[in-house]
Design a protein around this motif. Structure first.
Motif, mmCIF file in Angstrom:
data_model
loop_
_atom_site.group_PDB
_atom_site.id
_atom_site.type_symbol
_atom_site.label_atom_id
_atom_site.label_comp_id
_atom_site.label_asym_id
_atom_site.label_seq_id
_atom_site.Cartn_x
_atom_site.Cartn_y
_atom_site.Cartn_z
ATOM 1 N N UNK A 189 0.831 -1.189 0.000
ATOM 2 C CA UNK A 189 0.000 0.000 0.000
ATOM 3 C C UNK A 189 0.877 1.254 0.000
ATOM 4 N N UNK A 190 1.924 1.199 0.827
ATOM 5 C CA UNK A 190 2.864 2.327 0.893
ATOM 6 C C UNK A 190 3.515 2.547 -0.463
ATOM 7 N N UNK A 195 2.352 1.699 -3.382
ATOM 8 C CA UNK A 195 1.367 2.229 -4.334
ATOM 9 C C UNK A 195 1.228 3.737 -4.173
ATOM 10 N N UNK A 196 1.311 4.191 -2.926
ATOM 11 C CA UNK A 196 1.269 5.629 -2.678
ATOM 12 C C UNK A 196 2.460 6.338 -3.300
ATOM 13 N N UNK A 197 3.632 5.740 -3.176
ATOM 14 C CA UNK A 197 4.834 6.338 -3.756
ATOM 15 C C UNK A 197 4.760 6.327 -5.279
ATOM 16 N N UNK A 210 2.205 6.646 -6.993
ATOM 17 C CA UNK A 210 1.265 7.675 -7.430
ATOM 18 C C UNK A 210 1.833 9.079 -7.266
#
Lengths: 274, 270
Positions: free
Chosen positions: B154-155, B157-159, B161
Motif C-alpha cells: 500500500x505504501x 502504491x502511494x509512492x 502515485x
C-alpha cells in the motif's frame, strides 16, 4: 433522526477544567520574617479557615523575581505556618521557569501564553476550544496525540475559497491529505496508516481504514461521514477515539460521527438495514 | 516504443526477483526485445535466478559511472535471443546509483529499440527502490497474502502515485497491477491466509496474476532457470498467464481453488 446512537464505552479517566476556589497569597515585598509573623497572626485569628488551605503564591508584585532558594524558603515558611502552597500564579516566562525548577504548577488563568512569541496559527497545533478539554483515552495514552501533525508534505491548495476540497485517488499508507479551512471529500479508499484531515467536515465515499480528523482547528460542528467504516482513529475538534477493535455494529457500515456536549458520537447511517 | 516496467513490493522476500525473471523471459518468448535490470546494488540476485552469474563482467554501476558501455554490460541470455540481463554490482551500495545515471541508461535502452525494460526493485523505499520506480510506465506490485506485505505494498502504491516521473509530469501516474505470489488456496479456504478478494479490496487495484505457492519456484531458482520455463509447474503456468494479461489478453485466474482430495487420499487420510 431514525439512526440508533451507539454509546461509546466510558474511558477510565476524565479530565475536566473548571474553576475551584483557591487562596492566592500576594507577596507585596520580599520580607520573609514579616511573612512568617503575619501568617502566624492570621492563623491565630482564623485557624479553621487557614489550616491546610491550598494556596497559590503570587510573586508578580515584587519588583524583581526572587531566586529559587528564596522561593523555596518562602514556600517552607508558608507550609510551616500551616497552609499548603500548591503552585505559583501569574506567568511571566521567568516565573514559568521558576515553577518548572520547583516542579510546581503555574495556575492556568495566568499562563505565560500572552507573553510568548506569537505562535503561528498553523494546522500544526489545532487548538481544541477551551471548553472541550481533551479526554485522553484509557488505552493508548501516549501513542496517539489527538491533534493532527502538520501535513507538511501535502501540497495545500490556496485556502479560503470556501468550496470543499475533492480528492479522487486512493490515500495510501503514509500519505496525508489536508483541507485547510474547508470540507474534504474523498471518493476512493483511505488505507491503514493514511491520514485525512480537514478544518471542516470529512466525507468519505470509499472505505476508511486509516485516520480521519475533522475540525482540525477546533470547529465542534464538523462531522465525519463515511461509507465503509474500518477506521484506526477518528477525531473531531480534538475529541478522538482510537479503534483497537471496531465494534461489530459499526464495522464495514456507513456511519457519521459528530460532537454532542463535548462527546464524540458515532451512529450508523444504515441502521435497521443490516 | 519502449515500456519500462518496475517490479516492486516494499517488503523483502515476496518474490520480486523471481517475478522479474519470469516476466522478462515470458515477454521475450513472445518475440519482444527485453532487458531486465537488477537495481538491488550490493545484494544482487537476479543474475543467479537468470543463471548468468558466471558471465557478469560489467554491471549496472559500471555503466552509470562510464566505466564501460551499456553494450558491454548487457548479458545476452543463452536460451532466448531477445533477452538481456543487466546485473547489479555486488561490491557497491545503492548510493552508487544516481537519477541522471539511471535515466541515461534507460534512454540508451530506448534508443536500442528494446520493447520492454523490466526494473527489478530492491526491498524498502529508499534510494534503490525509489530509482527503480521513478522512470516506470507500469508497475507490478508483488504481494504475499499476509498483512505486513499488503501494508507495505500500500505504501509503495502511494509512492508510485506521487514519486515517479509520470506523476511529477502530470501524466496520470504509473499504471499499477497487483501480482499475488505464494498463494496457497488450501490455507485460504481454511481461513489461515488472506484471499485474493481481501487483498484486492484493501489495495483497491486489479490483480494481474496469482502465483500459487509451489516447490517448483525454489527448484527453479536454485537451478538458475526462471520458473516460467518450467511449463509443468503450476507456478510456471501462472506466470505465463500473467505475461499474457500484461500483453492485453484475457485469461481467467487459475490455481486459486483448493484441490479437492481424491478418493484414495480421503480413504488413507493424508
Amino acid at each position: 433522526m431514525a439512526t440508533a446512537t451507539l454509546t461509546i464505552p466510558e474511558p477510565v479517566v476524565e479530565i475536566k477544567f473548571g474553576q475551584v476556589g483557591i487562596a492566592q497569597l500576594k507577596l507585596k515585598r520580599l520580607d520573609p520574617d514579616g511573612l512568617t509573623a503575619e501568617l502566624a497572626e492570621k492563623m491565630a485569628t482564623a485557624e479553621n479557615l487557614f489550616l491546610r488551605t491550598p494556596l497559590v503564591l503570587d510573586l508578580s508584585h515584587l519588583s524583581t523575581l526572587p531566586d529559587i532558594d528564596t522561593v523555596r524558603d518562602l514556600l517552607a515558611r508558608i507550609r510551616s505556618a500551616g497552609m499548603m502552597p500548591v503552585g505559583l500564579s501569574y506567568g511571566t516566562s521567568e516565573n514559568d521557569a521558576l515553577a518548572r525548577a520547583l516542579d510546581v504548577p503555574i495556575f492556568a488563568k495566568f499562563r505565560v501564553a500572552p507573553e510568548r512569541a506569537p505562535i503561528e496559527r498553523a494546522p500544526a497545533a489545532p487548538s481544541p476550544p477551551p471548553r472541550a478539554a481533551p479526554r485522553p483515552p484509557a488505552r493508548e495514552p501516549a501513542s496517539t496525540p489527538a491533534p493532527a501533525p502538520a501535513p507538511a508534505s501535502t501540497p495545500v491548495p490556496a485556502s479560503g475559497t470556501g468550496i470543499g476540497m475533492m480528492h479522487n485517488k486512493p490515500v495510501r499508507s503514509g500519505q496525508q491529505i489536508y483541507a485547510r479551512g474547508r470540507d474534504l471529500t474523498l471518493t476512493a479508499l483511505i488505507s491503514h496508516g493514511a491520514e485525512v484531515i480537514a478544518d471542516g467536515s470529512i466525507h468519505i465515499y470509499g472505505a476508511l481504514r486509516g485516520r480521519a480528523l475533522a475540525g482540525a482547528q477546533g470547529d465542534e460542528t464538523a462531522r465525519i461521514f463515511c461509507r465503509e467504516f474500518h477506521a484506526e482513529l477518528i477525531s473531531i475538534a480534538g475529541q478522538y477515539r482510537v479503534f483497537e477493535d471496531i465494534p461489530a455494529e459499526l464495522r464495514g457500515h456507513s456511519i457519521q460521527a459528530w460532537l454532542e456536549g463535548g462527546r464524540l458520537m458515532i451512529a450508523r447511517l444504515d441502521a435497521g438495514k443490516s | 516504443m519502449t515500456e519500462t516496467i518496475v517490479v516492486t513490493s516494499g517488503k523483502g522476500g515476496v518474490g520480486k526477483t523471481t517475478t522479474s525473471a519470469s516476466l522478462a523471459v515470458g515477454l521475450a518468448q513472445r518475440g519482444k526485445k527485453v532487458a531486465v535490470i537488477d537495481f538491488d546494488v550490493g545484494l544482487r540476485n537476479l543474475d543467479l535466478i537468470m543463471g548468468c552469474e558466471r558471465r557478469v563482467v560489467y554491471d549496472f554501476v559500471n555503466v552509470i559511472h562510464d566505466e564501460c558501455t551499456l553494450k558491454q554490460a548487457l548479458i545476452k541470455d543463452k536460451r532466448i535471443e531477445t533477452l538481456y540481463v543487466l546485473a547489479a554490482s555486488q561490491t557497491r551500495d545503492k548510493d552508487a546509483l544516481s537519477k541522471e545515471g539511471v535515466e541515461r541508461v534507460l534512454d540508451e535502452l530506448v534508443k536500442s529499440n528494446f520493447d520492454y525494460v523490466i526494473c527489478d526493485s530492491p526491498a524498502g523505499i529508499e534510494k534503490g527502490a525509489a530509482l527503480a520506480m521513478y522512470f516506470a510506465d507500469r508497475a507490478i506490485v508483488v504481494v504475499n497474502p499476509e498483512v505486513s506485505s499488503v501494508r507495505d505494498s500500500d505504501r509503495i502504491l502511494g509512492l508510485l502515485a506521487s514519486k515517479t516521473r509520470r506523476a511529477e509530469l502530470g501524466k496520470g501516474g504509473v499504471e499499477q497491477h497487483l501480482l499475488l505470489t505464494r498463494y496457497n488456496p488450501g490455507r485460504v479456504a481454511n481461513g489461515d491466509m488472506m484471499g485474493i478478494n481481501d487483498v484486492k479490496e484493501i489495495l483497491g487495484i486489479e490483480v494481474i496474476g496469482v502465483i500459487p505457492e509451489s516447490p517448483g519456484v525454489l527448484t527453479a531458482s536454485n537451478a538458475g532457470v526462471p520458473v516460467i520455463l518450467d511449463t509443468e509447474s503450476d507456478a510456471g503456468q501462472a506466470y505465463a498467464d500473467a505475461v499474457a494479461r500484461l500483453c492485453g489478453e484475457q485469461r481467467p485466474l487459475r490455481f486459486i481453488q483448493a484441490q479437492k482430495k481424491g478418493l484414495l487420499a480421503r480413504l488413507f487420510g493424508s
